[in-house]
Design a protein around this motif. Structure first.
Motif, short mmCIF file in Angstrom:
data_model
loop_
_atom_site.label_atom_id
_atom_site.label_comp_id
_atom_site.label_asym_id
_atom_site.label_seq_id
_atom_site.Cartn_x
_atom_site.Cartn_y
_atom_site.Cartn_z
N ARG A 153 32.55 27.29 55.35
CA ARG A 153 31.32 27.77 54.76
C ARG A 153 31.58 28.26 53.34
O ARG A 153 30.80 27.98 52.41
CB ARG A 153 30.81 28.93 55.62
N ALA A 154 32.69 28.97 53.18
CA ALA A 154 33.05 29.45 51.85
C ALA A 154 33.28 28.28 50.90
O ALA A 154 33.03 28.37 49.71
CB ALA A 154 34.30 30.33 51.93
N TYR B 102 34.35 29.88 59.04
CA TYR B 102 34.19 30.78 57.89
C TYR B 102 34.69 30.15 56.59
O TYR B 102 33.99 30.16 55.57
CB TYR B 102 34.93 32.10 58.15
N GLY B 103 35.91 29.62 56.65
CA GLY B 103 36.50 29.04 55.44
C GLY B 103 35.76 27.80 54.97
O GLY B 103 35.69 27.52 53.77
N TYR C 127 42.21 32.66 47.11
CA TYR C 127 41.17 31.68 47.42
C TYR C 127 41.27 30.42 46.58
O TYR C 127 40.47 29.52 46.74
CB TYR C 127 39.77 32.31 47.28
N GLU C 128 42.28 30.36 45.68
CA GLU C 128 42.48 29.12 44.93
C GLU C 128 43.78 28.44 45.31
O GLU C 128 44.25 27.58 44.59
CB GLU C 128 42.45 29.44 43.42
N LYS D 293 40.95 24.28 57.75
CA LYS D 293 40.92 24.14 56.30
C LYS D 293 41.88 23.05 55.83
O LYS D 293 41.95 22.77 54.63
CB LYS D 293 41.30 25.46 55.63
N ARG E 33 41.24 28.68 62.74
CA ARG E 33 40.52 29.06 61.53
C ARG E 33 41.31 28.63 60.29
O ARG E 33 40.73 28.27 59.27
CB ARG E 33 40.33 30.58 61.56
N CYS E 34 42.65 28.69 60.40
CA CYS E 34 43.50 28.24 59.28
C CYS E 34 43.56 26.72 59.24
O CYS E 34 43.40 26.10 58.19
CB CYS E 34 44.91 28.79 59.45
#
Lengths: 365, 277
Positions: free
Chosen positions: A107-108, A104-105, A79-80, A156, A152-153
């Protein structure tokens, strides 16, 4: 090159990994330029997926280092990392609808709903899923689920996108459409793509560069044409496309090429870098470079072969010959063309097979 | 062939009769107007109506429901963490023995569980100086102990059968582990949590043995109420209580089973071996 583009470089130095004492990756180096489309090609168990998971941060290498965009991320958690991965199973969250999956990503990352909405819409348009935002995953086809995973990827805006066998679950027509689509998207967004595949056609047709892996090593890495036309060894030659091998001993070697004795035949090879006279070597000749029933003297190299079988593939015919020493030798002929007698040949007939000196590659050990 | 088929239906009927006739007998006679158990004198709701006026029954029933809800919730929370740790935790040596140890309360005699917990709470009482030896607090702890292994094994089974890629994808998309657990793992576990909770509720709601050690005079549960009532004398009222308990527990078990089946139907893609490729 702008710094944003350079963020997409991936450098692996001496990366090694073993599971339960079983080496999966031998120390290997790999550099991927920003914006490049690289395919990791290899059979199952060669370590290609493990390599991808190490870049994603889902596995930690036993040795070596990983740099992304110049930053050392060897021990950074997934996640980093400015990297996103599309899983072979797609892993579309079954409890969220399409828009929530894609968002999703975001929001995270703490984006506000309005910002999320705009980006999700951009991503839906990019993968051509407009109007399906409220669908549940179980209402989607396999191809649509794959697009959700991709969106979804991409939403980001990762510096590097990793794709693990993305086409494996799709049927053939859909696969070719998605291959074209992926290349289009890669051109549009300019992200570095690293694709894992066991399908050589997929690797060759999509990637800027192909890295062929075997038993935890990268055995050759280069543009598709180079990998195909100048394979580094027997494994690469056989894994990428079809190939004929001739075993022989070098008779004479000059800077312009060499002559190799292969049983009753002598084969001339063009190009420098041939092994010295007296050494044993393997020659590789691609079937499509072989002319069947060639007129005498038209080609520098000539073999006699007996037709054993033909197989019709629609756009081409594959003919299998036996040489005097019993070894197999293949040639492909365009099916439509009235090629030198090709389709009219009968099994058992003896034919002259011709190929040029530059069609022959001397393989390393 | 025909004889064999007849024999099979007979044995099936016999088996089910053995299981269900005593329960049906209680249910049927709970609707009898007679004041003597086992005599039929026309249909009547009088025993159920009588229960409504019975203060002891009402208190015991309320206490049992509250106890079962709290204990099941506690068991679900702790059991989920245990099942998650076993299924997704680091591959430490001894994880398998730990999984077996977690199930020990399932096959240790309940009388031992009750007795050892009583000793523990009495000892705690002298340490803390607070009277916690008997009453609702130790009952909640004891009943949560009964339910925890059941929840843990349901959660473990569900997670072991669920692709790790969902959680890995969430990490990859930038979510930290606590967020992944809350937004991906728990939603995927929802059917398992529901059926685990129902089973833990059932275990607590009809427990007699453990409760009889820990309840004390102030915290009589419904099964203990029944047990002490029939020691004084069997009244048709007890039939009505029994019927209510059977209906409540059966409803929970059926719901738990249905949730389990629905979960199996909406099966997720099978877990792929996360081994090297």
């Amino acid at each position: 090159m702008t710094s944003a583009a350079a963020a997409g470089t991936v450098e692996l130095r001496g990366v090694a990994k073993s599971f339960d004492g079983q080496p999966i990756l031998r120390p290997l180096d790999l550099t991927v330029a920003a914006g490049e489309f690289l395919a990791l090609l290899g059979g199952s168990g060669c370590g290609k997926t493990t390599l991808l998971r190490i870049i994603a941060g889902l596995e930690v290498p036993d040795a070596g280092g990983v740099r992304i965009g110049g930053r050392d991320v060897t021990s950074a958690p997934p996640y980093e990392r400015p990297v996103n991965m599309m899983f072979q199973s797609y892993a579309v969250f079954p409890h969220l609808d399409v828009a929530a999956n894609i968002g999703y990503g975001l929001r995270a990352a703490g984006l506000k709903p309005a910002e999320r909405l705009a980006l999700v819409e951009w991503a839906l348009a990019l993968v051509r899923l407009e109007g399906l935002a409220r669908r549940r995953p179980e209402q989607l086809s396999g191809g649509q689920r794959q697009r959700v995973a991709l969106a979804r990827c991409l939403v980001k805006k990762p510096a590097v996108l990793l794709l693990d066998e993305p086409m494996a679950a799709l049927d053939r027509n859909l696969r070719e459409e998605m291959q074209r689509e992926l290349v289009r998207i890669q051109r549009d967004v300019g992200t570095t793509f690293i694709l894992v595949t066991h399908d050589q056609d997929e690797a060759m047709s999509m990637a800027d560069r192909v890295a062929v892996m075997e038993a935890g090593r990268i055995v050759q890495c280069g543009p598709p044409r180079e990998v195909y036309e100048r394979p580094a060894n027997r494994f690469v030659a056989r894994f990428v496309g079809r190939v004929n091998f001739l075993e022989g001993v070098v008779r004479e070697s000059t800077s312009a090429g060499c002559r190799v004795a292969c049983g009753p035949f002598e084969v001339r090879v063009a190009g420098a870098g041939a092994p010295s006279a007296g050494s044993a070597c393997t020659l590789a000749i691609r079937p499509e470079r072989v002319a069947v029933a060639a007129p005498p003297g038209a080609f520098l190299n000539e073999l006699e072969g007996v037709l054993a079988a033909t197989a019709y593939f629609g756009d081409f015919v594959r003919a299998e010959f036996r040489l005097a020493d019993g070894s197999r030798f293949e040639a492909t002929l365009a099916a439509g063309a009235p090629a030198a007698g090709g389709p009219s040949l009968a099994p058992g007939e003896s034919v002259r097979l011709g190929f040029d000196a530059d069609a022959v590659v001397v393989l390393g050990p | 062939m025909a004889a064999g088929a007849r024999w099979r239906s007979f044995s099936l009927a016999g088996g089910f009769a053995f299981l269900y006739v005593p329960i049906l007998w209680i249910i049927v006679y709970s609707f009898s107007a007679a004041t003597v158990v086992g005599v039929w004198k026309g249909f009547s709701w009088r025993w159920y109506a009588g229960l409504l006026d019975n203060e002891d029954f009402r208190l015991a029933a309320e206490r049992s429901l509250l106890l079962a809800v709290v204990a099941a919730t506690l068991a679900t929370a702790l059991g989920t963490l245990a099942g998650y740790a076993l299924a997704r935790g680091p591959r430490v040596v001894g994880r398998r023995p730990l999984a077996v140890l977690l199930g020990v309360p399932l096959f240790v005699p309940e009388i031992l569980v009750g007795f050892s917990l009583l000793l523990l709470f009495v000892a705690l009482e002298s340490v803390l100086g607070v009277p916690v030896g008997k009453g609702l607090v130790p009952l909640v702890a004891a009943h949560a102990t009964l339910g925890l292994p059941v929840v843990a094994s349901v959660v473990y089974a569900r997670l072991a059968g669920t692709d790790r890629h969902y959680e890995e994808a969430a990490l990859d998309l930038g979510a930290r582990p606590p967020r992944v657990f809350l937004t991906v793992t728990l939603p995927l576990l929802r059917p398992a949590l529901a059926s685990g909770w129902m089973l833990a509720f059932t275990l607590s709601f009809d427990d007699v043995v453990t409760s009889s050690f820990l309840a004390g005079p102030s915290a009589t549960t419904l099964p203990l109420f029944v047990y002490s009532s029939i020691r004084i004398g069997v009244t048709p009222e007890i039939n009505a209580v029994g019927t209510l308990i059977v209906v409540t527990v059966a409803a929970c078990v059926v719901i738990a089973m249905l949730r389990g089946r629905l979960a199996a139907q909406a099966r997720l893609p099978p877990a792929r071996d996360a081994g090297p490729q």
